[in-house]
Design a protein around this motif. Structure first.
Motif, PDB file in Angstrom:
ATOM      1  N   PHE A 170     -22.209   3.698 -26.112  1.00 33.21           N
ATOM      2  CA  PHE A 170     -23.179   3.228 -27.119  1.00 33.21           C
ATOM      3  C   PHE A 170     -23.485   4.144 -28.502  1.00 33.21           C
ATOM      4  CE2 PHE A 170     -25.340   6.048 -24.243  1.00 33.21           C
ATOM      5  CZ  PHE A 170     -26.481   6.449 -24.909  1.00 33.21           C
ATOM      6  N   ASP A 171     -23.954   3.669 -29.270  1.00 35.32           N
ATOM      7  CA  ASP A 171     -24.381   4.523 -30.524  1.00 35.32           C
ATOM      8  C   ASP A 171     -25.596   4.803 -30.381  1.00 35.32           C
ATOM      9  OD1 ASP A 171     -24.973   5.577 -32.925  1.00 35.32           O
ATOM     10  OD2 ASP A 171     -23.498   4.172 -34.177  1.00 35.32           O
ATOM     11  N   PRO A 172     -26.110   6.068 -29.969  1.00 40.71           N
ATOM     12  CA  PRO A 172     -27.640   6.085 -29.736  1.00 40.71           C
ATOM     13  C   PRO A 172     -28.430   6.131 -31.250  1.00 40.71           C
ATOM     14  CG  PRO A 172     -26.206   8.416 -29.800  1.00 40.71           C
ATOM     15  CD  PRO A 172     -25.263   7.113 -29.799  1.00 40.71           C
ATOM     16  N   SER A 173     -27.750   6.115 -32.406  1.00 43.77           N
ATOM     17  CA  SER A 173     -28.435   5.950 -33.588  1.00 43.77           C
ATOM     18  C   SER A 173     -28.751   4.581 -33.766  1.00 43.77           C
ATOM     19  CB  SER A 173     -27.549   6.601 -34.745  1.00 43.77           C
ATOM     20  OG  SER A 173     -26.526   5.782 -35.130  1.00 43.77           O
ATOM     21  N   LEU A 174     -28.254   3.682 -32.915  1.00 47.27           N
ATOM     22  CA  LEU A 174     -28.689   2.257 -33.014  1.00 47.27           C
ATOM     23  C   LEU A 174     -29.302   1.715 -31.966  1.00 47.27           C
ATOM     24  CD1 LEU A 174     -25.323   1.020 -34.837  1.00 47.27           C
ATOM     25  CD2 LEU A 174     -27.312   1.419 -35.936  1.00 47.27           C
ATOM     26  N   PHE A 175     -28.815   2.136 -30.872  1.00 48.96           N
ATOM     27  CA  PHE A 175     -29.520   1.936 -29.460  1.00 48.96           C
ATOM     28  C   PHE A 175     -29.726   2.906 -28.605  1.00 48.96           C
ATOM     29  CE2 PHE A 175     -30.153  -0.600 -25.578  1.00 48.96           C
ATOM     30  CZ  PHE A 175     -30.792  -1.464 -26.103  1.00 48.96           C
ATOM     31  N   SER A 176     -30.847   3.607 -28.340  1.00 53.11           N
ATOM     32  CA  SER A 176     -31.108   4.826 -27.809  1.00 53.11           C
ATOM     33  C   SER A 176     -30.995   4.874 -26.261  1.00 53.11           C
ATOM     34  CB  SER A 176     -32.686   5.273 -27.870  1.00 53.11           C
ATOM     35  OG  SER A 176     -33.594   4.352 -27.329  1.00 53.11           O
ATOM     36  N   ALA A 181     -25.604   1.873 -11.974  1.00 54.12           N
ATOM     37  CA  ALA A 181     -25.360   1.178 -10.763  1.00 54.12           C
ATOM     38  C   ALA A 181     -26.430   0.049 -10.656  1.00 54.12           C
ATOM     39  CB  ALA A 181     -24.856   1.916  -9.467  1.00 54.12           C
ATOM     40  N   GLY A 182     -26.169  -1.246 -10.363  1.00 55.25           N
ATOM     41  CA  GLY A 182     -27.109  -2.072 -10.245  1.00 55.25           C
ATOM     42  C   GLY A 182     -26.898  -3.354  -9.271  1.00 55.25           C
ATOM     43  N   GLY A 183     -26.124  -3.146  -8.482  1.00 51.10           N
ATOM     44  CA  GLY A 183     -25.613  -4.137  -7.609  1.00 51.10           C
ATOM     45  C   GLY A 183     -24.352  -4.702  -8.160  1.00 51.10           C
ATOM     46  N   CYS A 184     -24.160  -5.975  -7.881  1.00 52.31           N
ATOM     47  CA  CYS A 184     -22.824  -6.443  -8.270  1.00 52.31           C
ATOM     48  C   CYS A 184     -22.484  -6.256  -9.840  1.00 52.31           C
ATOM     49  CB  CYS A 184     -22.754  -8.027  -8.218  1.00 52.31           C
ATOM     50  SG  CYS A 184     -21.228  -8.876  -8.839  1.00 52.31           S
ATOM     51  N   PHE A 185     -21.417  -5.578 -10.354  1.00 48.17           N
ATOM     52  CA  PHE A 185     -21.162  -5.211 -11.541  1.00 48.17           C
ATOM     53  C   PHE A 185     -21.314  -6.368 -12.746  1.00 48.17           C
ATOM     54  CE2 PHE A 185     -17.234  -3.557 -10.091  1.00 48.17           C
ATOM     55  CZ  PHE A 185     -16.412  -4.714  -9.882  1.00 48.17           C
ATOM     56  N   TRP A 186     -20.782  -7.616 -11.981  1.00 52.69           N
ATOM     57  CA  TRP A 186     -20.625  -8.832 -12.993  1.00 52.69           C
ATOM     58  C   TRP A 186     -21.781  -9.270 -13.551  1.00 52.69           C
ATOM     59  CZ3 TRP A 186     -18.187 -12.614  -8.696  1.00 52.69           C
ATOM     60  CH2 TRP A 186     -16.980 -12.632  -8.434  1.00 52.69           C
ATOM     61  N   CYS A 187     -23.052  -8.989 -12.991  1.00 53.90           N
ATOM     62  CA  CYS A 187     -24.150  -9.315 -13.419  1.00 53.90           C
ATOM     63  C   CYS A 187     -24.784  -8.138 -14.250  1.00 53.90           C
ATOM     64  CB  CYS A 187     -25.162  -9.600 -12.351  1.00 53.90           C
ATOM     65  SG  CYS A 187     -24.976 -11.060 -11.407  1.00 53.90           S
ATOM     66  N   MET A 188     -24.336  -7.148 -14.336  1.00 54.22           N
ATOM     67  CA  MET A 188     -24.672  -5.978 -15.144  1.00 54.22           C
ATOM     68  C   MET A 188     -24.131  -5.744 -16.753  1.00 54.22           C
ATOM     69  SD  MET A 188     -27.259  -4.526 -13.411  1.00 54.22           S
ATOM     70  CE  MET A 188     -27.454  -3.120 -14.239  1.00 54.22           C
ATOM     71  N   VAL A 189     -23.128  -6.571 -16.735  1.00 53.40           N
ATOM     72  CA  VAL A 189     -22.325  -6.268 -17.915  1.00 53.40           C
ATOM     73  C   VAL A 189     -22.979  -7.277 -19.490  1.00 53.40           C
ATOM     74  CG1 VAL A 189     -20.325  -6.966 -19.245  1.00 53.40           C
ATOM     75  CG2 VAL A 189     -20.012  -6.177 -16.936  1.00 53.40           C
ATOM     76  N   LYS A 190     -23.549  -8.504 -19.141  1.00 55.89           N
ATOM     77  CA  LYS A 190     -23.982  -9.376 -20.147  1.00 55.89           C
ATOM     78  C   LYS A 190     -25.149  -8.514 -20.685  1.00 55.89           C
ATOM     79  CE  LYS A 190     -25.216 -13.910 -21.103  1.00 55.89           C
ATOM     80  NZ  LYS A 190     -25.733 -15.191 -20.798  1.00 55.89           N
ATOM     81  N   PRO A 191     -26.050  -8.286 -19.560  1.00 57.67           N
ATOM     82  CA  PRO A 191     -27.359  -7.844 -20.533  1.00 57.67           C
ATOM     83  C   PRO A 191     -27.253  -6.719 -21.474  1.00 57.67           C
ATOM     84  CG  PRO A 191     -27.657  -8.046 -18.271  1.00 57.67           C
ATOM     85  CD  PRO A 191     -26.251  -8.245 -18.388  1.00 57.67           C
ATOM     86  N   PHE A 192     -26.313  -5.972 -21.444  1.00 57.98           N
ATOM     87  CA  PHE A 192     -26.038  -4.728 -22.108  1.00 57.98           C
ATOM     88  C   PHE A 192     -25.173  -5.079 -23.435  1.00 57.98           C
ATOM     89  CE2 PHE A 192     -27.326  -2.626 -18.190  1.00 57.98           C
ATOM     90  CZ  PHE A 192     -28.170  -1.810 -18.737  1.00 57.98           C
ATOM     91  N   LYS A 193     -24.202  -6.137 -23.025  1.00 57.77           N
ATOM     92  CA  LYS A 193     -23.301  -6.444 -24.237  1.00 57.77           C
ATOM     93  C   LYS A 193     -24.138  -7.087 -25.461  1.00 57.77           C
ATOM     94  CE  LYS A 193     -18.754  -6.143 -23.128  1.00 57.77           C
ATOM     95  NZ  LYS A 193     -17.350  -6.544 -23.333  1.00 57.77           N
ATOM     96  N   GLU A 194     -25.336  -7.754 -25.217  1.00 57.51           N
ATOM     97  CA  GLU A 194     -25.984  -8.548 -26.342  1.00 57.51           C
ATOM     98  C   GLU A 194     -26.477  -7.684 -27.257  1.00 57.51           C
ATOM     99  OE1 GLU A 194     -28.550 -10.441 -23.461  1.00 57.51           O
ATOM    100  OE2 GLU A 194     -27.242 -12.120 -23.186  1.00 57.51           O
ATOM    101  N   TRP A 195     -26.539  -6.401 -27.309  1.00 63.33           N
ATOM    102  CA  TRP A 195     -27.424  -5.369 -28.191  1.00 63.33           C
ATOM    103  C   TRP A 195     -26.433  -4.937 -29.183  1.00 63.33           C
ATOM    104  CZ3 TRP A 195     -32.310  -6.088 -27.752  1.00 63.33           C
ATOM    105  CH2 TRP A 195     -32.841  -6.581 -26.537  1.00 63.33           C
ATOM    106  N   ASP A 196     -26.927  -4.736 -30.611  1.00 60.23           N
ATOM    107  CA  ASP A 196     -26.349  -4.023 -31.504  1.00 60.23           C
ATOM    108  C   ASP A 196     -26.342  -2.496 -31.141  1.00 60.23           C
ATOM    109  OD1 ASP A 196     -25.760  -6.224 -33.188  1.00 60.23           O
ATOM    110  OD2 ASP A 196     -27.669  -5.739 -34.183  1.00 60.23           O
TER     111      ASP A 196
END
Length: 176
Positions: free
Chosen positions: A64-70, A12-27
């Motif tokens: 997430f795949d912990p072997s690629l992003f912990s 939880a980090g406030g408005c979920f709209w702002c919390m999606v993009k920062p995580f989606k950008e990673w392999d």
């Protein structure tokens, strides 16, 4: 059928709209879903949560795949998206449903999150205590379809809302 072992993390980090993009950008991130967790009613709607009487927080559930992003890396991204010293909401979004929390699924996630929080608190980045709670995961409820990937569906509104929120100024001040 893939033999990859995915895990879940919920923040939880406030408005979920702002919390999606920062995580989606990673392999290694398979999916990021906006939703609700931590309340006392089943199948809450956005209106139930926003009204503040459901007890739920706006959250993102990350697969997430912990072997690629912990999990440790997820926490690093998470801390850099929030004000961990504000217990009453995030930026322009005020109230319980916009407060922060780390929801853990395993004892290992709880342990890693606790250590991460302790390191952040000791880092000197903030002049107030780090108050983000670490809580056991509960039932996750998907937010309505129009909230999913909002930053892609409503680019101009998302951009305008994010600029008004003060989130980016805070992030730049503490993490640049």
């Amino acid at each position: 059928m893939s033999d990859k072992k995915f895990e879940k993390a919920t923040f939880a980090g406030g408005c979920f709209w702002c919390m999606v993009k920062p995580f989606k950008e990673w392999d290694g991130i398979h999916d990021v879903v906006s939703g609700y967790m931590g309340g006392h009613i089943e199948n809450p709607t956005y209106e139930d949560v926003k009204r503040g009487d459901s007890g739920h927080l706006e959250v993102v559930e990350i697969t997430f795949d912990p072997s690629l992003f912990s999990y440790e890396q997820l926490l690093e991204v998470y801390w850099q998206q929030i004000d961990p010293t504000d217990a009453d909401g995030q930026f322009q979004d005020r109230g319980h449903s916009y407060s922060t929390a780390i929801f853990y699924y395993t004892d290992e996630q709880r342990r890693i999150a606790s250590l991460s929080k302790e390191r952040l608190a000791a880092s000197g980045k903030f002049n107030k205590p780090v108050v983000t709670p670490i809580r056991p995961a509960e039932d996750f409820y998907h937010a309505e379809d129009y909230h999913q990937d909002y930053y892609l569906k409503e680019k101009e509104h998302y951009k305008e809302d994010r600029e008004k929120s003060g989130r980016d100024e805070f992030i730049n001040k503490h993490w640049s």
